[in-house]
Design a protein around this motif. Structure first.
Motif, mmCIF file in Angstrom:
data_model
loop_
_atom_site.group_PDB
_atom_site.id
_atom_site.type_symbol
_atom_site.label_atom_id
_atom_site.label_comp_id
_atom_site.label_asym_id
_atom_site.label_seq_id
_atom_site.Cartn_x
_atom_site.Cartn_y
_atom_site.Cartn_z
ATOM 1 N N PHE A 1 1.005 -1.379 -0.166
ATOM 2 C CA PHE A 1 -0.262 0.282 -0.001
ATOM 3 C C PHE A 1 1.439 1.143 -0.417
ATOM 4 O O PHE A 1 0.784 2.398 -0.642
ATOM 5 N N PHE B 1 2.760 1.432 -3.528
ATOM 6 C CA PHE B 1 2.078 2.213 -4.627
ATOM 7 C C PHE B 1 1.546 3.697 -4.150
ATOM 8 O O PHE B 1 1.764 4.298 -5.336
ATOM 9 N N GLY C 1 -4.431 -0.107 3.178
ATOM 10 C CA GLY C 1 -5.430 0.947 3.164
ATOM 11 C C GLY C 1 -6.134 2.263 3.762
ATOM 12 O O GLY C 1 -6.391 1.990 4.522
ATOM 13 N N ILE D 1 -5.078 2.939 -0.979
ATOM 14 C CA ILE D 1 -4.117 3.592 -1.636
ATOM 15 C C ILE D 1 -4.288 5.258 -1.690
ATOM 16 O O ILE D 1 -4.637 5.282 -3.013
ATOM 17 N N ASN E 1 -12.837 3.473 -0.339
ATOM 18 C CA ASN E 1 -12.514 2.035 -1.051
ATOM 19 C C ASN E 1 -13.441 1.254 -1.633
ATOM 20 O O ASN E 1 -13.408 0.113 -2.025
ATOM 21 N N HIS F 1 -12.342 -2.333 -4.089
ATOM 22 C CA HIS F 1 -10.796 -2.301 -3.791
ATOM 23 C C HIS F 1 -11.135 -0.708 -4.454
ATOM 24 O O HIS F 1 -9.866 -0.453 -5.024
ATOM 25 N N LEU G 1 -7.287 1.173 -5.362
ATOM 26 C CA LEU G 1 -6.222 -0.171 -5.988
ATOM 27 C C LEU G 1 -6.745 -0.319 -7.802
ATOM 28 O O LEU G 1 -6.191 0.087 -8.605
ATOM 29 N N TRP H 1 -5.558 3.363 -8.996
ATOM 30 C CA TRP H 1 -4.954 3.693 -9.356
ATOM 31 C C TRP H 1 -4.119 2.886 -10.515
ATOM 32 O O TRP H 1 -3.369 3.398 -11.494
ATOM 33 N N VAL I 1 -2.767 -7.266 -10.939
ATOM 34 C CA VAL I 1 -3.507 -7.401 -9.377
ATOM 35 C C VAL I 1 -3.796 -8.631 -8.621
ATOM 36 O O VAL I 1 -3.075 -8.836 -7.509
ATOM 37 N N TRP J 1 -0.444 -9.303 -7.834
ATOM 38 C CA TRP J 1 0.106 -8.551 -6.723
ATOM 39 C C TRP J 1 -0.473 -8.679 -5.706
ATOM 40 O O TRP J 1 0.136 -8.898 -4.041
#
Length: 523
Positions: free
Chosen positions: A136, A139, A175, A177, A275, A293, A296, A299, A346, A349
């Motif tokens: 987190f 990123f 997070g 993020i 989020n 999310h 993310l 991002w 992802v 990740w």
């Protein structure tokens, strides 16, 4: 430091006391000290990694910002430069910025890759332990650096203020993020104590605690009994029950944790990026991932999807598709490839294990195919005289999306791809609902493993808490501010709602055997 522990409550209480009184003029410094202390308690050795990330990204952003400023200043002071000379200077500045960007990216993603994937690649258990929140904060920091590269905003001159942006303790667990222009700028203001904001934050924290401990922790043991044991011969019906429980568990665990950290941050007057937005009300898989999310997804969209889709080869591929297959393919085929790449990343990740990669590719491919087939769906609806905007069609899309998402969870939760396909095969071709009662008694309610009454109490608590979550989600989906809605009710109803959530949260500790950690803290 568990989020429900007395130590954490005292930690937050002491910070708030000084934050709004004695150290009011130095709020961001107090938050920095608290964040570094929190991280030190979580693992003193991990401070090295977060300091390396903060220092390299801040230094890189500072260099990039200076290169841009020097180029602009030189161009203004030398107006006699020709167009070609200006272009040469711009290219030179861009090359310098790119070298800084690539160097810092290699350092930080190299550290992340080494720590996360060393054990998997070399099949050893001697690697480093995963520092809290490393994915987190890496990123989040990189987003700042890329924004510097794109001249989105001025660089932060104060390293310690930037360090607070990276290490802000509520976000470290899982997070969201955050972006510097949304979160970092809030640390420069003096925040006044707001009783109404504090009550709203405390309700959000309580709601998150209920989701995490009264739902997620109540279901985790049963899910493990099914998927971490012997799968051979089990009915597909049992796998469906377990995957539905996992669907609820994962949502309650992750969104509950996010509610807690968002609420803690709001206690200090700091708002973080949203989020979740009722993901199980999504009408398509793409819509689901825009609701789940969110930080993310945003991002990946801004720093992977768009840069990749706008590459010259991808643009040329789009033109070729338009020439040979039409305008629709020109638009969706390059985007589909970019989506598959994003979900592959992802998946990686989440972890280097193949089941995560398969889960990512499943989502990316399904979204790409659905976008490609959109005109065919529209023609089919017109042929069958289906009103696409009707409530019935909306409900159908929600159910269809829930079904598709849960197929994906087979790859996410089951740790071998071959086992995922085995369970899917049993689900579709060997459902055997007549065997469900026998399977439940031999696996989940097995008296040699657990007390059936104990397990049933877990389910009752989880079911009641899930009803509360569903009611809240329906209200939110219809644009209702749940906190304001509750505040408008009389005191009996208000306290009744609060006491129900408190009872479910505290009652869960009588039955749970699961650790208090959050699932996404492992990523």
């Amino acid at each position: 430091m568990e989020l429900y522990s007395l130590l954490f409550i005292l930690f937050i209480g002491m910070i708030m006391l000084f934050y709004y009184t004695f150290l009011k003029r130095f709020q961001w410094i107090l938050l920095l000290a608290a964040s570094l202390s929190f991280y030190f308690v979580a693992g003193s050795g991990n401070l090295f990694f977060i300091l390396i990330t903060a220092l390299t990204v801040w230094g890189g952003g500072y260099l990039i910002s200076n290169i841009s400023a020097n180029f602009t200043a030189y161009k203004k002071s030398h107006k006699e430069l020709t167009k070609d000379e200006k272009k040469a200077l711009k290219d030179k500045a861009l090359l310098k910025k790119r070298l800084v960007l690539v160097s810092v990216l290699l350092i930080n993603f190299g550290i992340l890759a080494y720590i996360k994937y060393w054990n998997f690649i070399f099949k050893t258990s001697a690697g480093l332990l995963l520092p809290l929140g490393i994915s987190f904060y890496t990123f989040q920091s990189i987003s700042y650096l890329i924004d510097m590269y794109n001249d989105k905003y001025a660089s932060e001159k104060n390293f310690f203020r930037f360090l607070l942006f990276v290490s802000y303790f509520p976000q470290l667990i899982q997070g969201p993020i955050n972006r510097y222009d949304k979160l970092g700028v809030q640390f420069g203001s003096v925040h006044e104590f707001d009783p109404e904001r504090t009550k709203r934050a405390l309700l959000l924290i309580l709601f998150g605690l209920m989701k995490k401990y009264a739902i997620a922790n109540m279901l985790s043991d049963s899910i493990s009994l099914v998927f971490d044991g012997n799968l051979i011969g089990m009915s597909g019906a049992l796998f469906v029950v377990a995957i539905l429980m996992y669907s609820i568990q994962q949502y309650a665990d992750f969104s509950g944790g996010i509610d807690i950290v968002m609420g803690v941050s709001e206690l200090f007057g700091i708002s973080m990026m949203r989020n979740f937005r009722q993901p199980y009300f999504a009408t398509s898989l793409g819509d689901f991932w825009r609701r789940w999310h969110i930080s993310l997804g945003a991002w990946m969209r801004d720093y992977i999807f768009y840069p990749f889709a706008l590459l010259k080869p991808m643009q040329n591929f789009g033109k070729w598709c338009g020439k040979h297959f039409g305008t629709h393919c020109k638009r969706v085929l390059p985007a589909g490839i970019a989506n598959i790449l994003v979900f592959f990343i992802v998946g990686v990740w989440h972890g280097a294990e193949m089941h995560y990669v398969a889960w990512g590719l499943y989502n990316g491919i399904i979204i790409a195919i659905s976008d490609l087939a959109e005109p065919a769906f529209k023609k089919l609806n017109a042929l069958l005289h289906i009103n696409s905007d009707s409530k019935g069609m909306h409900v159908f899309r929600v159910i269809r999306t829930f079904f598709i998402v849960n197929i994906g969870w087979y790859f996410d939760r089951i740790y071998k791809v071959s086992d995922s396909f085995y369970c899917l095969n049993r689900t579709f071709f060997h459902f055997n609902h007549y065997d469900l009662k026998y399977n439940l008694n031999t696996v989940i309610f097995n008296e040699s493993l657990t007390t059936p009454l104990y397990t049933m109490c877990c389910y009752i608590i989880a079911a009641l808490a899930t009803v509360v979550v569903i009611i809240s989600s329906v209200l939110k989906e219809n644009g209702v501010d749940v906190y304001a809605f509750i505040q408008k009710k009389n005191i009996v109803i208000r306290w009744g709602i609060l006491l129900i959530m408190i009872f479910l949260f505290l009652g869960s500790f009588m039955f749970t055997t699961s650790a208090g950690g959050f699932m996404y803290a492992n990523f």
